[in-house]
Design a protein around this motif. Structure first.
Motif, PDB file in Angstrom:
ATOM      1  N   ALA A 264       0.865  -1.194   0.000  1.00  0.00           N
ATOM      2  CA  ALA A 264       0.000   0.000   0.000  1.00  0.00           C
ATOM      3  C   ALA A 264       0.894   1.235   0.000  1.00  0.00           C
ATOM      4  O   ALA A 264       1.814   1.344   0.817  1.00  0.00           O
ATOM      5  CB  ALA A 264      -0.908  -0.004   1.220  1.00  0.00           C
ATOM      6  N   SER A 266       0.643   5.406   0.038  1.00  0.00           N
ATOM      7  CA  SER A 266      -0.245   6.564   0.198  1.00  0.00           C
ATOM      8  C   SER A 266       0.578   7.835   0.346  1.00  0.00           C
ATOM      9  O   SER A 266       1.724   7.817   0.784  1.00  0.00           O
ATOM     10  CB  SER A 266      -1.163   6.387   1.410  1.00  0.00           C
ATOM     11  N   ALA A 270      -3.782   9.725   1.329  1.00  0.00           N
ATOM     12  CA  ALA A 270      -4.596   9.350   0.169  1.00  0.00           C
ATOM     13  C   ALA A 270      -3.867   8.299  -0.671  1.00  0.00           C
ATOM     14  O   ALA A 270      -2.644   8.359  -0.825  1.00  0.00           O
ATOM     15  CB  ALA A 270      -4.904  10.581  -0.681  1.00  0.00           C
ATOM     16  N   ASP A 271      -4.621   7.326  -1.187  1.00  0.00           N
ATOM     17  CA  ASP A 271      -4.034   6.281  -2.011  1.00  0.00           C
ATOM     18  C   ASP A 271      -3.373   6.904  -3.238  1.00  0.00           C
ATOM     19  O   ASP A 271      -4.036   7.561  -4.048  1.00  0.00           O
ATOM     20  CB  ASP A 271      -5.116   5.287  -2.447  1.00  0.00           C
ATOM     21  N   LEU A 272      -2.082   6.694  -3.371  1.00  0.00           N
ATOM     22  CA  LEU A 272      -1.322   7.361  -4.431  1.00  0.00           C
ATOM     23  C   LEU A 272      -1.713   6.854  -5.809  1.00  0.00           C
ATOM     24  O   LEU A 272      -1.800   7.627  -6.761  1.00  0.00           O
ATOM     25  CB  LEU A 272       0.174   7.163  -4.192  1.00  0.00           C
ATOM     26  N   TYR A 275      -5.303   8.524  -6.481  1.00  0.00           N
ATOM     27  CA  TYR A 275      -5.487   9.977  -6.407  1.00  0.00           C
ATOM     28  C   TYR A 275      -4.244  10.797  -6.745  1.00  0.00           C
ATOM     29  O   TYR A 275      -4.342  12.022  -6.893  1.00  0.00           O
ATOM     30  CB  TYR A 275      -5.957  10.352  -4.993  1.00  0.00           C
TER      31      TYR A 275
END
Length: 363
Positions: A264, A266, A270-272, A275
């Motif tokens: 994961a 981010s 925010a999820d890279l 977004y």
């Protein structure tokens, strides 16, 4: 750690090459399609026993030739060593370490540690989990060769279980359990190494990205195993494989295990991948690659060799500056079409080589 000499024969577009790089920055300058990336690939090949661009060794041999050769003389904290790879069309490549034939590719791991950053490494951030698993596997294998062997054995057991799922319906229970026991035992070792690796890398990447972004962004990475397991991972993997057996038979492949893990990534929460802008993804990929270099230096007590394949043009001035500061901390091979960025940065200890039509000459 450094490469003292690179030799090629009948490799890609090189008939022959004998290059003696310096201990600092080695800029390989030339137009596109002249062979710069081929030379960088040869160094990568000597570190990992495989190309970063193709799984077909035959593609590495100059067209029309029966075989090819790549060799490097290196100095690391254990002394001086020679790595040679001999390629023959239609045969398995042969790897020699200090003139001795290696029985397995895994024997190569850790002799020459390399971090490579190329434009396609943006895929670590933007593409699917397979790219991020590959990222983990390559780096852990350099510091823990046993991980490489465990991964190979895990993948072999996985292929056997998948074949059983497809060929026998219902599959023979004893054979299914045999492969599941191997998957669980090896999967446990793989997951433990991945937890440790991401735990060590995450702090480095966070601090480094803070510096690159001027404190404006927080990069966070976390191991995201397919099976959330704690304590006795072996038993939990066995139970998960048994629970999924009916679904696996229906689908014809194994649906649980570390072969489906992810990382994961981010940015400021925010999820890279979802977004992040292109610029943010490019910078995050740079942070991860530079974090690799720091991680390997701490684990091996010496800096790895850094390969930068045509990446300066992909970065703005501030990112270029950060990269160039890192380049001065290790031996670096930099392929580029221009020296403008290097000249602006005022870098010293640089050897410049001109690459043209499969020939590299020091300027």
């Amino acid at each position: 750690m450094q490469i003292d000499r690179l030799r090629l024969s009948q490799y890609r577009n090189y008939t022959t090459l004998d290059m003696r790089p310096g201990p600092g920055i080695n800029a390989i300058l030339g137009d596109n399609a002249q062979g710069k990336t081929n030379a960088a690939e040869a160094v990568f090949l000597c570190a990992f026993g495989r190309s970063h661009r193709t799984a077909r060794d035959a593609e590495l041999i100059t067209g029309g030739c029966a075989g090819g050769y790549v060799g490097v003389d290196i100095t690391n904290n254990t002394g001086t060593h020679t790595i040679e790879i001999r390629l023959r069309d239609g045969e398995r490549k042969k790897i020699y370490i200090d003139r001795q034939l290696a029985a397995k590719t895994g024997e190569l791991m850790g002799h020459l540690n390399v971090v490579m950053f190329a434009p396609e490494d943006l895929s670590i951030v933007k593409d699917g989990p397979a790219e991020r698993r590959r990222f983990m596997d390559m780096e852990i294998s350099q510091t823990h060769p046993s991980y490489f062997y465990n991964l190979q054995r895990y993948n072999a057991a996985l292929r056997q279980r998948n074949a059983l799922l497809k060929e026998q319906i219902p599959p023979e229970a004893e054979m299914l359990e045999l492969w599941e026991q191997q998957l669980a035992a090896l999967g446990q070792e793989i997951m433990i190494e991945r937890y440790d690796f991401i735990d060590g890398l995450s702090t480095i990447a966070y601090d480094l990205h803070k510096s690159i972004s001027g404190g404006k962004e927080a990069l966070e990475i976390a191991y995201e195993p397919n099976l959330k397991a704690e304590g006795d991972i072996y038993s939990q993997l066995m139970e998960a494989l048994r629970r999924s057996a009916a679904e696996d038979v229906r689908r014809g492949f194994t649906t649980v295990g570390p072969h489906r893990d992810d990382i994961a990534i981010s940015l400021s929460g925010a999820d890279l991948r979802t977004y992040g802008s292109q610029g943010q993804k490019r910078t995050a990929a740079l942070s991860l690659k530079l974090s690799e270099l720091t991680f390997l230096r701490e684990m091996k007590d010496e800096p790895p060799v850094l390969i930068l394949d045509d990446v300066l043009s992909e970065l703005d001035d501030s990112r270029q500056q950060m990269l160039m500061e890192t380049m001065q901390q290790c031996q670096c091979f930099l392929t580029c079409t221009s020296l403008e960025g290097i000249k602006r940065a005022g870098l010293t200890d640089i050897k410049v080589f001109r690459c043209e039509k499969g020939s590299i000459v020091e300027e």
